[in-house]
Scaffold this motif. Structure first.
Motif, mmCIF file in Angstrom:
data_model
loop_
_atom_site.group_PDB
_atom_site.id
_atom_site.type_symbol
_atom_site.label_atom_id
_atom_site.label_comp_id
_atom_site.label_asym_id
_atom_site.label_seq_id
_atom_site.Cartn_x
_atom_site.Cartn_y
_atom_site.Cartn_z
ATOM 1 N N ARG A 42 0.840 -1.210 0.000
ATOM 2 C CA ARG A 42 0.000 0.000 0.000
ATOM 3 C C ARG A 42 0.868 1.251 0.000
ATOM 4 O O ARG A 42 0.641 2.186 -0.758
ATOM 5 C CB ARG A 42 -0.932 -0.006 1.199
ATOM 6 C CG ARG A 42 -1.882 1.165 1.205
ATOM 7 C CD ARG A 42 -2.916 0.974 2.243
ATOM 8 N NE ARG A 42 -3.533 -0.324 2.011
ATOM 9 C CZ ARG A 42 -4.770 -0.623 2.252
ATOM 10 N NH1 ARG A 42 -5.535 0.280 2.773
ATOM 11 N NH2 ARG A 42 -5.256 -1.805 2.012
ATOM 12 N N GLN A 45 2.638 1.429 -3.318
ATOM 13 C CA GLN A 45 1.685 1.794 -4.361
ATOM 14 C C GLN A 45 1.353 3.286 -4.314
ATOM 15 O O GLN A 45 1.233 3.931 -5.359
ATOM 16 C CB GLN A 45 0.423 0.965 -4.206
ATOM 17 C CG GLN A 45 -0.515 1.031 -5.368
ATOM 18 C CD GLN A 45 -1.685 0.091 -5.191
ATOM 19 O OE1 GLN A 45 -2.049 -0.259 -4.083
ATOM 20 N NE2 GLN A 45 -2.271 -0.311 -6.305
ATOM 21 N N GLU A 46 1.214 3.846 -3.123
ATOM 22 C CA GLU A 46 0.952 5.282 -2.997
ATOM 23 C C GLU A 46 2.112 6.104 -3.535
ATOM 24 O O GLU A 46 1.910 7.114 -4.220
ATOM 25 C CB GLU A 46 0.670 5.633 -1.540
ATOM 26 C CG GLU A 46 -0.662 5.147 -1.036
ATOM 27 C CD GLU A 46 -0.843 5.371 0.453
ATOM 28 O OE1 GLU A 46 0.000 6.059 1.069
ATOM 29 O OE2 GLU A 46 -1.828 4.852 0.998
ATOM 30 N N ARG A 49 2.022 5.809 -7.350
ATOM 31 C CA ARG A 49 0.931 6.612 -7.897
ATOM 32 C C ARG A 49 1.291 8.092 -7.875
ATOM 33 O O ARG A 49 1.037 8.821 -8.835
ATOM 34 C CB ARG A 49 -0.348 6.361 -7.110
ATOM 35 C CG ARG A 49 -1.595 6.837 -7.818
ATOM 36 C CD ARG A 49 -2.866 6.485 -7.096
ATOM 37 N NE ARG A 49 -2.985 5.057 -6.851
ATOM 38 C CZ ARG A 49 -3.260 4.508 -5.669
ATOM 39 N NH1 ARG A 49 -3.471 5.280 -4.614
ATOM 40 N NH2 ARG A 49 -3.357 3.214 -5.526
ATOM 41 N N ALA A 50 1.915 8.547 -6.796
ATOM 42 C CA ALA A 50 2.301 9.953 -6.688
ATOM 43 C C ALA A 50 3.360 10.324 -7.729
ATOM 44 O O ALA A 50 3.370 11.437 -8.246
ATOM 45 C CB ALA A 50 2.816 10.258 -5.286
ATOM 46 N N GLY A 52 3.720 8.699 -10.626
ATOM 47 C CA GLY A 52 3.254 8.354 -11.963
ATOM 48 C C GLY A 52 3.930 7.120 -12.541
ATOM 49 O O GLY A 52 4.052 6.976 -13.747
ATOM 50 N N PHE A 54 3.822 3.076 -12.973
ATOM 51 C CA PHE A 54 2.916 1.935 -12.890
ATOM 52 C C PHE A 54 3.651 0.705 -13.392
ATOM 53 O O PHE A 54 4.078 0.649 -14.545
ATOM 54 C CB PHE A 54 1.654 2.192 -13.714
ATOM 55 C CG PHE A 54 0.921 3.415 -13.268
ATOM 56 C CD1 PHE A 54 0.131 3.383 -12.131
ATOM 57 C CD2 PHE A 54 1.038 4.609 -13.956
ATOM 58 C CE1 PHE A 54 -0.530 4.512 -11.694
ATOM 59 C CE2 PHE A 54 0.378 5.741 -13.530
ATOM 60 C CZ PHE A 54 -0.408 5.685 -12.398
#
Length: 158
Positions: A42, A45-46, A49-50, A52, A54
């Motif tokens: 988690r 992943q955060e 995501r912040a 960019g 993937f």
């Protein structure tokens, strides 16, 4: 105890040992799942995501293959603290596995009149192999998190 009770206990111990071994195989071969299972994904992943970034499961598996993790533990030049901890855990697990194999052989040839002793010792070998796989999986997850951090830093620099 009766023979039926011995068989039931022996089967239960074997099933637990086999379950542990299979669980460690899953942790080793699916690092994204292992990170998610341990609750570390988690946060990763955060951060991804912040930034960019993937990454798919297959990309992570190709970036840090299992054999690279094993080679790193066996003969790699590990200098960081978490890597040294993983390598020492791997070496301890190898020692436990060697002891378990020797103990199983002793039980097999030493107690021929008690076959359940050899069976329990073989269960111990399965658990010891699982322990070794656990150490490799832990190191591979460390390498995966390092790879993700490098990808994030590359993305933020660009």
């Amino acid at each position: 105890m009766t023979d039926q009770t011995d068989t039931l206990i022996n089967t239960f111990c074997f099933a637990l040992a086999l379950f542990y071994l299979l669980f460690q195989c899953l942790r080793l071969f699916y690092p994204k799942w292992a990170l998610r299972f341990e609750g570390k994904y988690r946060e990763v992943q955060e951060r991804m995501r912040a930034a960019g970034v993937f990454l798919s499961e297959k990309e992570l598996m190709r970036a840090v293959p299992v054999d690279a993790a094993v080679r790193g533990l066996l003969k790699g030049n590990i200098t960081d603290e978490p890597g040294i901890i993983c390598r020492s855990a791997f070496r301890r697990a190898l020692a436990v596995t060697a002891f378990a194999v020797i103990f199983m052989l002793a039980m097999t040839f030493g107690y021929t009149d008690k076959p359940e002793a050899a069976s329990y010792a073989s269960d111990m070998v399965l658990v010891a192999i699982g322990l070794t796989l656990s150490a490799v999986a832990r190191y591979r997850m460390l390498l995966v998190v390092t790879y993700i951090a490098e990808r994030i830093s590359e993305k933020t620099k660009a």
